[in-house]
Design a protein around this motif. Structure first.
Motif, PDB file in Angstrom:
ATOM      1  N   GLN A  25       0.737  -1.311  -0.142  1.00 17.92           N
ATOM      2  CA  GLN A  25      -0.003   0.042  -0.055  1.00 17.92           C
ATOM      3  C   GLN A  25       0.842   1.219   0.135  1.00 17.92           C
ATOM      4  O   GLN A  25       0.592   2.200  -0.655  1.00 17.92           O
ATOM      5  CB  GLN A  25      -0.945  -0.004   1.425  1.00 17.92           C
ATOM      6  N   ILE A  26       2.050   1.169   0.783  1.00 17.44           N
ATOM      7  CA  ILE A  26       2.950   2.363   0.793  1.00 17.44           C
ATOM      8  C   ILE A  26       3.747   2.522  -0.593  1.00 17.44           C
ATOM      9  O   ILE A  26       3.540   3.612  -0.953  1.00 17.44           O
ATOM     10  CB  ILE A  26       3.895   2.101   1.857  1.00 17.44           C
ATOM     11  N   ALA A  27       3.951   1.392  -1.158  1.00 16.00           N
ATOM     12  CA  ALA A  27       4.575   1.531  -2.589  1.00 16.00           C
ATOM     13  C   ALA A  27       3.645   2.018  -3.643  1.00 16.00           C
ATOM     14  O   ALA A  27       3.919   2.818  -4.428  1.00 16.00           O
ATOM     15  CB  ALA A  27       5.137   0.186  -2.952  1.00 16.00           C
ATOM     16  N   ASP A  28       2.048   1.861  -3.645  1.00 19.31           N
ATOM     17  CA  ASP A  28       1.355   2.199  -4.395  1.00 19.31           C
ATOM     18  C   ASP A  28       1.104   3.627  -4.212  1.00 19.31           C
ATOM     19  O   ASP A  28       1.197   4.403  -5.018  1.00 19.31           O
ATOM     20  CB  ASP A  28       0.004   1.513  -4.166  1.00 19.31           C
ATOM     21  N   ARG A  29       1.002   4.003  -2.950  1.00 14.17           N
ATOM     22  CA  ARG A  29       0.905   5.652  -2.589  1.00 14.17           C
ATOM     23  C   ARG A  29       2.381   6.416  -2.951  1.00 14.17           C
ATOM     24  O   ARG A  29       1.800   7.816  -3.528  1.00 14.17           O
ATOM     25  CB  ARG A  29       0.491   5.666  -1.201  1.00 14.17           C
ATOM     26  N   LEU A  30       3.226   5.874  -2.873  1.00 19.10           N
ATOM     27  CA  LEU A  30       4.530   6.578  -3.122  1.00 19.10           C
ATOM     28  C   LEU A  30       4.946   6.224  -4.692  1.00 19.10           C
ATOM     29  O   LEU A  30       6.057   6.768  -4.980  1.00 19.10           O
ATOM     30  CB  LEU A  30       5.568   6.227  -2.149  1.00 19.10           C
ATOM     31  N   ASN A  31       4.322   5.465  -5.434  1.00 15.43           N
ATOM     32  CA  ASN A  31       4.833   5.320  -6.834  1.00 15.43           C
ATOM     33  C   ASN A  31       6.252   4.404  -6.681  1.00 15.43           C
ATOM     34  O   ASN A  31       7.232   4.937  -7.655  1.00 15.43           O
ATOM     35  CB  ASN A  31       4.907   6.507  -7.561  1.00 15.43           C
ATOM     36  N   LYS A  32       6.510   3.757  -5.692  1.00 12.48           N
ATOM     37  CA  LYS A  32       7.775   2.901  -5.567  1.00 12.48           C
ATOM     38  C   LYS A  32       7.572   1.487  -5.768  1.00 12.48           C
ATOM     39  O   LYS A  32       6.116   1.006  -5.574  1.00 12.48           O
ATOM     40  CB  LYS A  32       8.344   3.268  -4.173  1.00 12.48           C
ATOM     41  N   SER A  33       8.332   0.658  -5.862  1.00 17.67           N
ATOM     42  CA  SER A  33       8.388  -0.779  -5.819  1.00 17.67           C
ATOM     43  C   SER A  33       8.013  -1.223  -4.223  1.00 17.67           C
ATOM     44  O   SER A  33       8.441  -0.576  -3.482  1.00 17.67           O
ATOM     45  CB  SER A  33       9.311  -1.424  -6.485  1.00 17.67           C
ATOM     46  N   PRO A  34       7.209  -2.292  -3.953  1.00 22.74           N
ATOM     47  CA  PRO A  34       7.321  -2.886  -2.602  1.00 22.74           C
ATOM     48  C   PRO A  34       8.541  -3.185  -2.172  1.00 22.74           C
ATOM     49  O   PRO A  34       9.063  -3.187  -1.030  1.00 22.74           O
ATOM     50  CB  PRO A  34       6.278  -4.072  -2.860  1.00 22.74           C
ATOM     51  N   THR A  35       9.539  -3.832  -2.965  1.00 23.44           N
ATOM     52  CA  THR A  35      10.777  -4.216  -2.478  1.00 23.44           C
ATOM     53  C   THR A  35      11.698  -2.867  -2.165  1.00 23.44           C
ATOM     54  O   THR A  35      12.376  -2.894  -1.086  1.00 23.44           O
ATOM     55  CB  THR A  35      11.532  -4.994  -3.729  1.00 23.44           C
ATOM     56  N   HIS A  36      11.416  -1.862  -2.852  1.00 25.39           N
ATOM     57  CA  HIS A  36      12.044  -0.464  -2.620  1.00 25.39           C
ATOM     58  C   HIS A  36      11.588  -0.003  -1.322  1.00 25.39           C
ATOM     59  O   HIS A  36      12.385   0.341  -0.377  1.00 25.39           O
ATOM     60  CB  HIS A  36      11.967   0.467  -3.632  1.00 25.39           C
TER      61      HIS A  36
END
Length: 101
Positions: A25-36
């Protein structure tokens, strides 16, 4: 409590995680990959001290100091940089604080 030396994106990730959001969810909101995001959250947990302060003048500080050394007023410097005279004064003051530190 979030350490003040974290970058804004790191602070935001920590806050989102504390609010109960998943890494995806954080990755989606910040336009980053979940691994990042997962990697960044692990790095934030590593104990570290504050970053060392810069011991040199930034380019803008050096430019303002050079213009002042040539005898330009804050009004002239502000006009040259398309800023206010107060901006020029603040930059000069910050540069002097850095030089003292």
């Amino acid at each position: 409590m979030t350490p003040e030396y974290l970058r804004p994106v790191e602070k935001r990730m920590v806050a989102m995680k504390a609010d109960g959001l998943t890494t995806s969810q954080i990755a989606d909101r910040l336009n980053k990959s979940p691994t990042h995001v997962a990697r960044m959250l692990r790095w934030v947990e590593i104990p570290r001290v504050r970053p060392a302060p810069r011991r040199y003048a930034a380019a803008l500080e050096a430019r303002v100091a050079d213009m002042r050394a040539r005898g330009m007023s804050h009004e002239e410097i502000g006009h040259t940089l398309h800023r206010s005279s107060r901006f020029s004064e603040r930059i000069e003051h910050l540069a002097s604080l850095r030089a003292e530190g």
